[in-house]
Design a protein around this motif. Sequence first.
Motif, PDB file in Angstrom:
ATOM      1  N   VAL A  47       0.877  -1.256   0.062  1.00 46.11           N
ATOM      2  CA  VAL A  47      -0.051  -0.029   0.050  1.00 46.11           C
ATOM      3  C   VAL A  47       0.766   1.220   0.144  1.00 46.11           C
ATOM      4  CG1 VAL A  47      -1.514   1.391   1.387  1.00 46.11           C
ATOM      5  CG2 VAL A  47      -2.038  -1.197   0.874  1.00 46.11           C
ATOM      6  N   LEU A  48       1.880   1.206   0.943  1.00 43.10           N
ATOM      7  CA  LEU A  48       2.678   2.483   0.948  1.00 43.10           C
ATOM      8  C   LEU A  48       3.637   2.572  -0.275  1.00 43.10           C
ATOM      9  CD1 LEU A  48       3.619   2.039   4.741  1.00 43.10           C
ATOM     10  CD2 LEU A  48       2.465   4.062   3.752  1.00 43.10           C
ATOM     11  N   LYS A  49       3.719   1.715  -1.074  1.00 40.00           N
ATOM     12  CA  LYS A  49       4.440   1.431  -2.253  1.00 40.00           C
ATOM     13  C   LYS A  49       3.732   2.086  -3.345  1.00 40.00           C
ATOM     14  CE  LYS A  49       6.829  -1.873  -4.945  1.00 40.00           C
ATOM     15  NZ  LYS A  49       7.446  -3.355  -4.777  1.00 40.00           N
ATOM     16  N   ASP A  50       2.584   1.779  -3.379  1.00 35.73           N
ATOM     17  CA  ASP A  50       1.534   2.137  -4.402  1.00 35.73           C
ATOM     18  C   ASP A  50       0.941   3.467  -4.336  1.00 35.73           C
ATOM     19  OD1 ASP A  50       1.911   0.144  -6.160  1.00 35.73           O
ATOM     20  OD2 ASP A  50      -0.084  -1.046  -5.680  1.00 35.73           O
ATOM     21  N   THR A  51       0.700   4.046  -3.182  1.00 36.73           N
ATOM     22  CA  THR A  51      -0.040   5.337  -2.893  1.00 36.73           C
ATOM     23  C   THR A  51       0.691   6.260  -3.760  1.00 36.73           C
ATOM     24  OG1 THR A  51      -0.901   6.988  -1.415  1.00 36.73           O
ATOM     25  CG2 THR A  51       1.439   5.843  -0.786  1.00 36.73           C
ATOM     26  N   PRO A  52      -0.382   7.321  -4.744  1.00 37.60           N
ATOM     27  CA  PRO A  52       0.294   8.088  -5.210  1.00 37.60           C
ATOM     28  C   PRO A  52       0.418   9.425  -4.142  1.00 37.60           C
ATOM     29  CG  PRO A  52      -1.931   7.934  -5.724  1.00 37.60           C
ATOM     30  CD  PRO A  52      -1.594   6.834  -4.589  1.00 37.60           C
ATOM     31  N   ALA A  53       0.110   9.231  -3.064  1.00 40.78           N
ATOM     32  CA  ALA A  53       0.299  10.414  -2.001  1.00 40.78           C
ATOM     33  C   ALA A  53       1.825  10.760  -1.858  1.00 40.78           C
ATOM     34  CB  ALA A  53      -0.415  10.090  -0.554  1.00 40.78           C
ATOM     35  N   PRO A 124       7.765  10.264   3.676  1.00 42.44           N
ATOM     36  CA  PRO A 124       7.369   9.913   2.248  1.00 42.44           C
ATOM     37  C   PRO A 124       6.959   8.338   2.377  1.00 42.44           C
ATOM     38  CG  PRO A 124       9.646  10.948   2.265  1.00 42.44           C
ATOM     39  CD  PRO A 124       9.366  10.473   3.657  1.00 42.44           C
ATOM     40  N   PRO A 125       5.936   8.024   1.799  1.00 44.52           N
ATOM     41  CA  PRO A 125       5.553   6.757   1.796  1.00 44.52           C
ATOM     42  C   PRO A 125       6.352   5.644   1.561  1.00 44.52           C
ATOM     43  CG  PRO A 125       3.656   8.081   0.604  1.00 44.52           C
ATOM     44  CD  PRO A 125       5.126   8.912   0.973  1.00 44.52           C
ATOM     45  N   THR A 126       7.281   5.864   0.471  1.00 45.43           N
ATOM     46  CA  THR A 126       8.118   4.710  -0.170  1.00 45.43           C
ATOM     47  C   THR A 126       9.538   4.539   1.170  1.00 45.43           C
ATOM     48  OG1 THR A 126       9.447   6.247  -1.356  1.00 45.43           O
ATOM     49  CG2 THR A 126       7.851   5.334  -2.493  1.00 45.43           C
TER      50      THR A 126
END
Length: 493
Positions: A47-53, A124-126
């Motif tokens: 999820v954190l890898k895919d989010t555009p946020a 940052p999500p990633t």
Amino acid sequence: MSLVHLLLFFGLVIAASSSPGSRLILREIADQKDRAVELNTSNFDSVLKDTPAKYAVVEFFAHWCPACRNYKPHYEKVARLFNGPDAIHPGIVLMTRVDCALKTNTKLCDKFSVSHYPMLFWGPPTKFVSATWEPKKDKSEILVIDDGRTAERLLNWINKQIDSSYALDGQKFENEHALSNLTDYNQAVYDVEEATAEAFDIILVQKAIKSSETSASFIRFIQLLAAHHLSRRCRKGAAEILVNYDDLCPSGNCSYEKSGGKDTLGNFPICGKDVPRGYYMFCRGSKNDTRGFSCGLWVLMHSLSVRVEDGESHFAFTAICDFVNNFFMCDECRLHFNDMCLSVKTPFKKARDFVLWVWSTHNKVNERLMKDEASLGTGDPKFPKIIWPPKELCPLCYLSSNQKSIEWDHDHVYNFLKNYYGSKLVSLYKEKSVIGSKEETVPATEDLTVATSALVVPIGAALAIAIASCAFGALACYWRTQQKNRKPRRSWN
Ligand code: FAD
């Protein structure tokens, strides 16, 4: 080609498909009451890898902890601003939570050295993907939120981090506006994907391929997408439809169902299964019924126009005009647009002329709607129509202007459009898909090799239509058979 290279090449497509639940989870928050996304060991990374946020907040809590229960309404109040279809500031901060009281999450919580509940992290999500966090570890981009006890304090903390002025009542303030514009532009590629998927869905629902003329128009447009869509997964989906078109629509009679494991158009999602839906961000209106799809469609058209070569420009023009005329289900729009298409008397020879034609046509629509929306009050108050680009975006585009007219520097307008809808847009997308690893720095613009170049070559030729049926010629039939015989993965690497 190694698996790593395949992953590199497909970027988000592979990321999403190798983690089937992740986009679904992001989408599901549309249907649930809580806006913070519930994460656990199995979906945390994907999820954190895919989010555009651009940023993420992760709350580690325990469901038995009374302080956490009391804190939840505060956290949700902030999550509501950023997550879900009714978010006022979508695509900026993904708000998530992990229940450390669940045994399955123990290792995950340990990796972040969770020492108390609730414990909040920011980054940052990633940077959260496959990450660990230890207290006093310098230079980590993951920060502990040390002052988020109430919704107000949490939002203040976030505002300080990203120099914004978000407010809990949802009002935007001045210095935030610039940031949000910038962030929203980052999301435009996702909107183009969403608009493409929506356009395709409308064709399915309306069963709109009804004649040889609409069939040919559909094929032309799909071929344009296969060669020049800015998203790799849409190019791939479009090419797969082309290659299988004979089976999906024998003699122009398409089957549209979405299930049953049969060869139907509905079973060939044009941009893949994981494209975000209901999430227009750059194109999100401030009211439910404004912007969205039609905005995304314009951005798609501009982004296609800046990608075609000189020799393809008239083909692209025809493909777009016919597509709007046959498949854009807004009668007024269709008719006006068709008039503007018919006013072009000499075929385009230069891509530059075509790019400027789409731009000026869009401005003609803007000019007309400016008046209509002002008199009828039907526009989006936050996004009034303007003649575009405004001076702030491109000062050099203006030779002179007064209240009545603008004299454009067409060379600068062209260069500006090429950059804005071309490399700049996709480089931002690339950054979004760079998930902190070297692996993903393959440019999203990179053309697909084998299969796509086979599509790029004949774009201006009759092959576009010939693909529709082997009956059109031996060469087309041979080409099509070749494509079909390729193993799916090999043909895209
Ligand atoms: P949009 O006009 O949709 O523009 C989207 C984005 O493109 C803007 O936010 C801006 O960033 C950028 N942009 C704006 N102008 C330009 C330009 N000239 N060149 C490049 N980029 C630009 N609605 C009607 O009510 N009547 C019509 O007749 C009509 N015809 C349409 C025809 C077509 C082919 C399409 C796709 C849409 C049509 N619409 C029509 C819808 C209308 O144009 C807008 O899409 C809609 O009102 C939403 O507006 P928006 O504010 O999101 O900006």
